[in-house]
Scaffold this active site. Structure first.
Site, short mmCIF file in Angstrom:
data_model
loop_
_atom_site.label_atom_id
_atom_site.label_comp_id
_atom_site.label_asym_id
_atom_site.label_seq_id
_atom_site.Cartn_x
_atom_site.Cartn_y
_atom_site.Cartn_z
N HIS A 1 -2.72 1.19 6.98
CA HIS A 1 -3.09 1.09 5.56
C HIS A 1 -3.26 2.49 4.98
O HIS A 1 -3.63 3.44 5.70
CB HIS A 1 -4.38 0.30 5.38
CG HIS A 1 -4.71 0.00 3.94
ND1 HIS A 1 -3.86 -0.71 3.12
CD2 HIS A 1 -5.78 0.33 3.17
CE1 HIS A 1 -4.41 -0.81 1.91
NE2 HIS A 1 -5.56 -0.19 1.92
N GLU B 1 -5.99 1.32 -4.41
CA GLU B 1 -5.18 0.79 -3.32
C GLU B 1 -4.50 -0.50 -3.74
O GLU B 1 -4.94 -1.18 -4.67
CB GLU B 1 -6.07 0.51 -2.10
CG GLU B 1 -7.11 -0.57 -2.35
CD GLU B 1 -7.88 -0.97 -1.11
OE1 GLU B 1 -7.49 -0.59 0.01
OE2 GLU B 1 -8.88 -1.72 -1.26
N CYS C 1 0.82 -1.21 0.00
CA CYS C 1 0.00 0.00 0.00
C CYS C 1 0.86 1.27 0.00
O CYS C 1 0.59 2.21 -0.77
CB CYS C 1 -0.96 -0.02 1.18
SG CYS C 1 -0.17 -0.02 2.83
#
Length: 495
Positions: A456, A468, A403
């Site tokens: 995240h 993402e 990420c």
């Protein structure tokens, strides 16, 4: 004959006794037989035949004989064999949903632990960078100190030479020699001026030697301090390396203990899905429902794939056009009114060219596999080992993004340098309330209802959509923004 109804009539209802009726009544308890009304006024009625009467019999009240009732033939049935009721589809669906939810939660927890290891690795990288910079500064300072010491030595030698010359010529440049042997006032003035000039040069040489000595001492002090800073930076780098190794080991230990639970949940889910499949195959209605659900999912997947391909191609075309304009010496943004993202259906109204560039770089990587630890400013890179989930998916042997690696690549085109840890990325720019988000902002998720450690990050596209790199086993994708309890209430704006 098999599958065909017979013409036998039911003795009690005179309805046709078909095979279907026999099947339906095979395990149905028989209806109670009619009871004479006179029995209900007797203390020995069927209602009290299973217990003694509260009034004992008397000699003048003889007990009537028990009558044995006979069931009509049509009520005689063989006892039903004990059977296990099959699991209902609704219960199986609930079990499958619960297993999937538990799997998602476990996978998310493992992802959080991986991101903590990412933080340790980022700290290690930053510490080593600072240690290298401190070492180079110390080396440069030492070279400067050595040069200052050499200059001081030369100045001292010059001063020594002047002092020697002064003593050798003391009889010529002394006060008496200036007056004696002079031809007149003009000669005296000239000799005095010469003496003053020599004295000034000597004084300058001495001052230069002193300044050089002081500068050499200062340079040596600076070099020593730089060396100490370099040593401290090296020590911190070693500590960061140890911490990073320890964090990776902890992640590996935690994931090893959770792998068994992950396998159990997967087995439970697969078993429930297999049982549901059997029930669906045996029931035409359930099978039809399954086919409709599968058709719906396939259509949604096809739409998403087509959308991703369209946006990926548009983003790639936009980047190619930019490279061509740079090669052709065209400065600025989109030339000639071209807007690849807008042509692909993205609302770019009021969007700066810098934001478009960031979105293009991120969208151009749609479909690239997830690889923990992967991604840099140049694009996808090979992942690294974590000893757990990432290794089980072979991330260490895949070329892709995690990420935070995807954010590094997206913002590198705009000249923004980011650390390879989402928590540090959250602190890299202006913090804006989540409700004021706009395309190009970074979204974050954290422990403790969004107030703990960040684990995240995703890039906001607009319309409550984001791009993402989700987790091991998946690919870079577009997804709806998850407005859950872990989303951080602020976004980070860099462009």
């Amino acid at each position: 004959m098999t599958g065909r109804a017979t013409a036998t009539l039911h003795p009690a209802t005179d309805e046709p006794e078909t095979d279907d009726r026999r099947r339906r009544t095979a395990c149905t308890p028989p209806a109670p037989a009619a009871v004479p009304a006179a029995w209900f006024s007797s203390p020995w009625s069927p209602a009290s035949s299973c217990r003694r009467s509260s009034r004992p019999p008397t000699p003048d009240r003889a007990r009537p004989p028990r009558r044995r009732r006979r069931r009509p033939p049509h009520l005689l049935r063989a006892p039903c064999p004990p059977t296990t009721q099959p699991a209902r589809p609704a219960r199986l669906v609930a079990r499958i949903a619960a297993a999937r939810t538990a799997l998602d939660a476990l996978t998310a927890d493992l992802g959080q632990r991986q991101e903590l290891a990412n933080r340790a690795l980022a700290d290690d990288t930053a510490a080593r960078t600072r240690a290298d910079e401190a070492r180079l500064a110390a080396e440069e300072s030492r070279r400067g100190a050595d040069a200052a010491a050499a200059a001081a030595e030369r100045a001292r030698a010059d001063a020594d030479a002047w002092i020697t010359a002064w003593f050798q010529q003391a009889d010529v440049l002394g006060p008496l020699s200036v007056l004696s042997g002079s031809a007149g006032p003009e000669d005296v003035a000239a000799r005095a001026h010469l003496r003053d000039a020599v004295t000034a040069d000597q004084r300058a040489a001495l001052d230069g030697a002193e300044h050089a000595r002081i500068e050499a001492a200062n340079a040596d002090s600076r070099a020593r301090a730089a060396r100490l800073r370099a040593d401290e930076a090296a020590a911190r780098a070693a500590q960061a390396r140890t911490a990073a190794d320890g964090e990776v080991v902890r992640v590996r230990t935690d994931t090893e203990t959770q792998q068994a639970r992950l396998r159990e949940l997967t087995t439970e889910r697969d078993a429930a899905e297999s049982r549901l499949r059997e029930l669906e195959d045996a029931d035409p209605d359930l099978a039809a429902q399954r086919e409709r659900a599968e058709a719906f999912d396939e259509a949604a997947t096809a739409r998403d794939s087509a959308r991703d391909a369209r946006l990926r191609d548009a983003a790639t075309a936009g980047l190619t056009a930019r490279a061509g304009r740079v090669a052709g010496g065209v400065a600025g943004g989109v030339a000639g009114g071209e807007d690849a993202l807008a042509e692909a259906g993205v609302d770019t109204t009021g969007m700066s060219d810098e934001v478009k560039l960031v979105l293009e770089r991120a969208l151009s990587q749609l479909g690239v596999v997830y690889a923990w630890g992967g991604g840099d400013a140049q694009g996808p890179t090979k992942g690294i080992r974590d000893g757990g989930v990432a290794d089980s998916f072979g991330d260490f042997d895949k070329t892709g993004f995690d990420c935070s690696g995807l954010m590094i690549y997206a913002f590198a085109g705009a000249g923004k340098e980011l650390s390879h840890y989402s928590g540090y990325q959250a602190e890299s720019g202006q913090r804006v309330p989540l409700e004021d988000r706009r395309p190009g902002d970074m979204l974050f998720w954290a422990d403790d209802d969004g107030a703990g450690a960040v684990h995240h990050v995703a890039l906001y596209l607009g319309g409550d959509q984001m791009v993402e790199a989700p987790e091991s086993g998946k690919k870079v994708r577009i997804a709806p923004v998850r407005f859950d309890e872990e989303i951080v209430p602020t976004v980070t704006r860099l462009v």
